[in-house]
Write a protein that holds these residues in place. Structure first.
Motif, PDB file in Angstrom:
ATOM      1  N   ALA A 333      70.434-108.438  -8.923  1.00  0.00           N
ATOM      2  CA  ALA A 333      70.513-109.783  -8.369  1.00  0.00           C
ATOM      3  C   ALA A 333      71.825-110.453  -8.754  1.00  0.00           C
ATOM      4  N   GLU A 334      72.230-110.266  -9.989  1.00  0.00           N
ATOM      5  CA  GLU A 334      73.503-110.840 -10.415  1.00  0.00           C
ATOM      6  C   GLU A 334      74.147-109.820 -11.344  1.00  0.00           C
ATOM      7  N   ASP A 335      75.336-110.117 -11.790  1.00  0.00           N
ATOM      8  CA  ASP A 335      75.925-109.230 -12.757  1.00  0.00           C
ATOM      9  C   ASP A 335      76.047-107.808 -12.203  1.00  0.00           C
ATOM     10  N   THR A 336      76.491-107.707 -10.950  1.00  0.00           N
ATOM     11  CA  THR A 336      76.543-106.395 -10.316  1.00  0.00           C
ATOM     12  C   THR A 336      77.774-105.607 -10.742  1.00  0.00           C
ATOM     13  N   GLY A 337      78.623-106.227 -11.542  1.00  0.00           N
ATOM     14  CA  GLY A 337      79.772-105.499 -12.060  1.00  0.00           C
ATOM     15  C   GLY A 337      79.317-104.565 -13.160  1.00  0.00           C
ATOM     16  N   THR A 349      66.508-103.756 -10.293  1.00  0.00           N
ATOM     17  CA  THR A 349      67.460-103.554  -9.195  1.00  0.00           C
ATOM     18  C   THR A 349      66.693-103.408  -7.886  1.00  0.00           C
ATOM     19  N   ASP A 350      67.346-103.754  -6.794  1.00  0.00           N
ATOM     20  CA  ASP A 350      66.777-103.604  -5.461  1.00  0.00           C
ATOM     21  C   ASP A 350      67.596-102.505  -4.775  1.00  0.00           C
ATOM     22  N   LEU A 351      67.003-101.309  -4.720  1.00  0.00           N
ATOM     23  CA  LEU A 351      67.792-100.159  -4.258  1.00  0.00           C
ATOM     24  C   LEU A 351      68.184-100.262  -2.790  1.00  0.00           C
ATOM     25  N   GLU A 352      67.361-100.969  -2.022  1.00  0.00           N
ATOM     26  CA  GLU A 352      67.714-101.102  -0.606  1.00  0.00           C
ATOM     27  C   GLU A 352      69.000-101.928  -0.456  1.00  0.00           C
ATOM     28  N   ARG A 353      69.026-103.044  -1.180  1.00  0.00           N
ATOM     29  CA  ARG A 353      70.233-103.865  -1.147  1.00  0.00           C
ATOM     30  C   ARG A 353      71.427-103.099  -1.744  1.00  0.00           C
ATOM     31  N   GLY A 354      71.168-102.414  -2.866  1.00  0.00           N
ATOM     32  CA  GLY A 354      72.238-101.672  -3.517  1.00  0.00           C
ATOM     33  C   GLY A 354      72.810-100.593  -2.606  1.00  0.00           C
ATOM     34  N   THR A 355      71.935 -99.935  -1.855  1.00  0.00           N
ATOM     35  CA  THR A 355      72.384 -98.872  -0.959  1.00  0.00           C
ATOM     36  C   THR A 355      73.212 -99.451   0.184  1.00  0.00           C
ATOM     37  N   ARG A 356      72.744-100.586   0.708  1.00  0.00           N
ATOM     38  CA  ARG A 356      73.491-101.219   1.803  1.00  0.00           C
ATOM     39  C   ARG A 356      74.905-101.578   1.321  1.00  0.00           C
ATOM     40  N   ARG A 357      74.972-102.145   0.119  1.00  0.00           N
ATOM     41  CA  ARG A 357      76.284-102.527  -0.415  1.00  0.00           C
ATOM     42  C   ARG A 357      77.133-101.298  -0.752  1.00  0.00           C
ATOM     43  N   ALA A 358      76.493-100.255  -1.265  1.00  0.00           N
ATOM     44  CA  ALA A 358      77.260 -99.045  -1.608  1.00  0.00           C
ATOM     45  C   ALA A 358      77.841 -98.412  -0.347  1.00  0.00           C
ATOM     46  N   ARG A 359      77.098 -98.476   0.754  1.00  0.00           N
ATOM     47  CA  ARG A 359      77.616 -97.949   2.026  1.00  0.00           C
ATOM     48  C   ARG A 359      78.834 -98.762   2.468  1.00  0.00           C
TER      49      ARG A 359
END
Ligand code: TEU
Length: 536
Positions: A333-337, A349-359
């Motif tokens: 949610a925060e502190d994604t660095g 962590t929200d893997l769906e959001r993380g995957t979208r951002r990683a793409r």
């Protein structure tokens, strides 16, 4: 996909290359004993060629007691028997080259294993011996020498000095199994240049230099006093002479360096990349940057500004074998660095959001000027795995008294085949780190057949990047964009746009959409956390 990049045959290949990091223990297990090996890598070369990478960087594959995953090298001229033989490494280097893929090896100049012949000789020879001069042996402080010689903190938490039987102490910035070498010693310098030659003679095209900024020490080994003169062991001026000398060796073979240089100070960082020193260094400022439009833009601008005066190309890194995997980090949610001191168990962590951002981050980094590093499994969108405490092997976990989960969560053996034991990593024995439940859903074979998978995205992106001369090294220019959007142009009318904002963004002017990290909305808008490559 032979000779995948336009530059891959030329001497400037490294300025634009996509380099794939292989952690051999966890890549593919050819003999089925639960540990990855060179046979496994050789079997997967067609996969790597199809992915479209220009080079492979192997984390240390040398003889090692594995006290720190191979970064404790006992002998640089021997492949660890768990991985294979030197003859096999030579075959692997040659076979990869036939597919247009170069090889980069990892050299760890700061320290060796405590099982290295030099350190064993130093222990046996005793205080005052020439054998001890290759390391940093000192008497202790305190009445009976019972206190360590100085107060330096370890890079891995815990102590940096260990006392041996005869009462002397030796320095180790990392674990006690990794004694630091004395770089004021001519034999230490000579030996490393011989090791470089040894690997260049075997067809290696480059070297990654581990902990490159730590090798030189203040000869007095004084306590560290904040703000007083140069740091006693980080980024000391003397070490540049070491790399200038290495560069002369590399130039004889046309080989290149990438330095592991953790250095937030732009001016100090750039000194490693001056002409006659290292060709490139990892861009950790970009990697540690949170998923935030303004901070990423500032990191990109800072990177390009610091590289420009020395004429070195930037590198773009999203993760490696030391840090939390990208989809997990970006899903927070925060502190994604990424920060070492914030690595803790149980951060949600929200893997769906993380995957979208990683793409989106994949298309962003692959469109930026310079070279890109991909860590094995990143192309599969693997998350950080929760390794059960009783299975953890990383010394970082033990040295932090179990507070820091360490780095095993990004080192779990890869899933290759969904419908096979251990997801196709190996055939007989359980993998050295357990694969979490659901790992087979990430298997390369099912992703290869799925047009919406991370693997399919990476293959398409690498193919396009290789066929478009406007990508890789060269100029870039920011384009005006809505708030929350990053957009920039590359030569030949290429444009990359990323939307960080909640509301969909209008695409910049274009004649064609080349590739998108996710679907555009019904009206052709760019949704949040989505990137697109366009032709103007
Ligand atoms: O890493 C260097 C290293 O430990 C840094 O990541 C360090 O933690 C950072 O500077 C903290 O500020 C390299 C290797 O990548 C790692 O796997 C090894 O364990 C380490 O060196 C020791 O060889």
């Amino acid at each position: 996909m032979e000779g995948s990049s336009r530059e891959s045959a030329g001497s400037n290949w490294w300025r634009s290359a996509v380099i794939y990091q292989v952690y051999p223990r966890s890549f593919a297990d050819g003999d089925g004993d639960g540990t990855g090996d060179l046979a496994g890598v050789r079997a997967k070369l067609p996969y790597l060629a199809e992915l479209g990478v220009d080079a492979l960087w192997f984390t240390p594959w040398y003889l090692s007691p594995l006290a720190d995953g191979g970064y404790d090298v006992a002998d640089y001229r021997t492949i660890d028997p768990a991985f294979g033989t030197l003859a096999e490494a030579e075959k692997l280097i040659a076979e990869a080259r036939e597919l247009g893929i170069r090889t980069i090896v990892d050299i760890v100049p700061n320290h060796v294993s405590d099982q290295h012949a030099w350190f064993r000789a130093a222990l046996a020879a005793g205080p005052g011996s020439p054998e001890r001069e290759r390391f940093h042996f000192r008497p202790g402080r305190g009445e009976n020498g019972e206190l360590p010689p100085n107060d330096w903190p370890s890079e891995f938490s815990g102590e940096t000095w260990t006392r041996v039987e005869d009462g002397e102490w030796y320095l180790h910035l990392f674990t006690p199994q990794q004694p630091d070498l004395n770089w004021d010693h001519p034999e230490v310098r000579q030996e490393h240049e011989d090791v470089l030659r040894f690997w260049f003679e075997r067809g290696v095209s480059g070297v990654r230099i581990d902990s490159a900024a730590l090798v030189a020490k203040d000869p007095e080994l004084p306590d560290f006093v904040e703000g007083e003169g140069p740091h006693p062991y980080i980024d000391r001026d003397e070490l540049h002479e070491v790399y200038r000398s290495w560069r002369r060796v590399a130039d004889e073979y046309g080989a290149v360096f990438v330095g592991e240089v953790w250095m937030p100070d732009a001016e100090r960082f750039a000194r490693y990349l001056r002409p006659g020193e290292l060709h490139t260094a990892f861009n950790f400022n970009f990697m540690t940057c949170p998923w935030d439009r303004d901070r990423l833009r500032a990191a990109i601008d800072g990177t390009l500004a610091e590289h420009a005066p020395v004429g070195a190309p930037a590198t773009w890194v999203l993760c490696n074998h030391d840090v939390t995997r990208t989809v997990t980090r970006y899903g927070r949610a925060e502190d994604t660095g990424f920060a070492f001191d914030r690595k803790r168990f149980g951060v949600p962590t929200d893997l769906e959001r993380g995957t979208r951002r990683a793409r989106a981050a994949a298309l962003l980094s692959l469109a930026l000027p310079g070279s890109v590093y991909l860590y094995q499994g990143e192309e599969l969108g693997l998350p950080e795995a929760d390794v059960p405490r009783e299975k953890i092997q990383d010394p970082m976990y033990f040295r932090s008294q179990g507070v820091d989960p360490g780095r095993d969560g990004c080192r779990v053996p890869l899933p290759w085949v969904a419908d096979a034991p251990y997801s196709g990593f190996g055939s007989r024995e359980e993998p050295w780190l357990p694969q979490p439940e659901g790992w087979s859903a990430y298997a390369a074979d099912i992703q290869a057949a799925d047009p919406s998978s991370m693997l399919t995205l990476y293959r398409a992106a690498l193919r396009l990047r290789a066929s478009e001369p406007g990508f890789g090294d060269g100029p870039m220019e920011w384009l005006p964009a809505a708030p929350g959007v990053l957009a920039f142009a590359r030569p030949d009318g290429l444009v990359c746009a990323v939307n960080f904002a909640r509301q969909p963004a209008q695409l910049p002017a274009h004649s064609a959409v080349l590739l998108a990290s996710g679907s555009l909305d019904e009206s052709g808008g760019l949704p949040q956390d989505t990137a697109v490559w366009l032709r103007q």
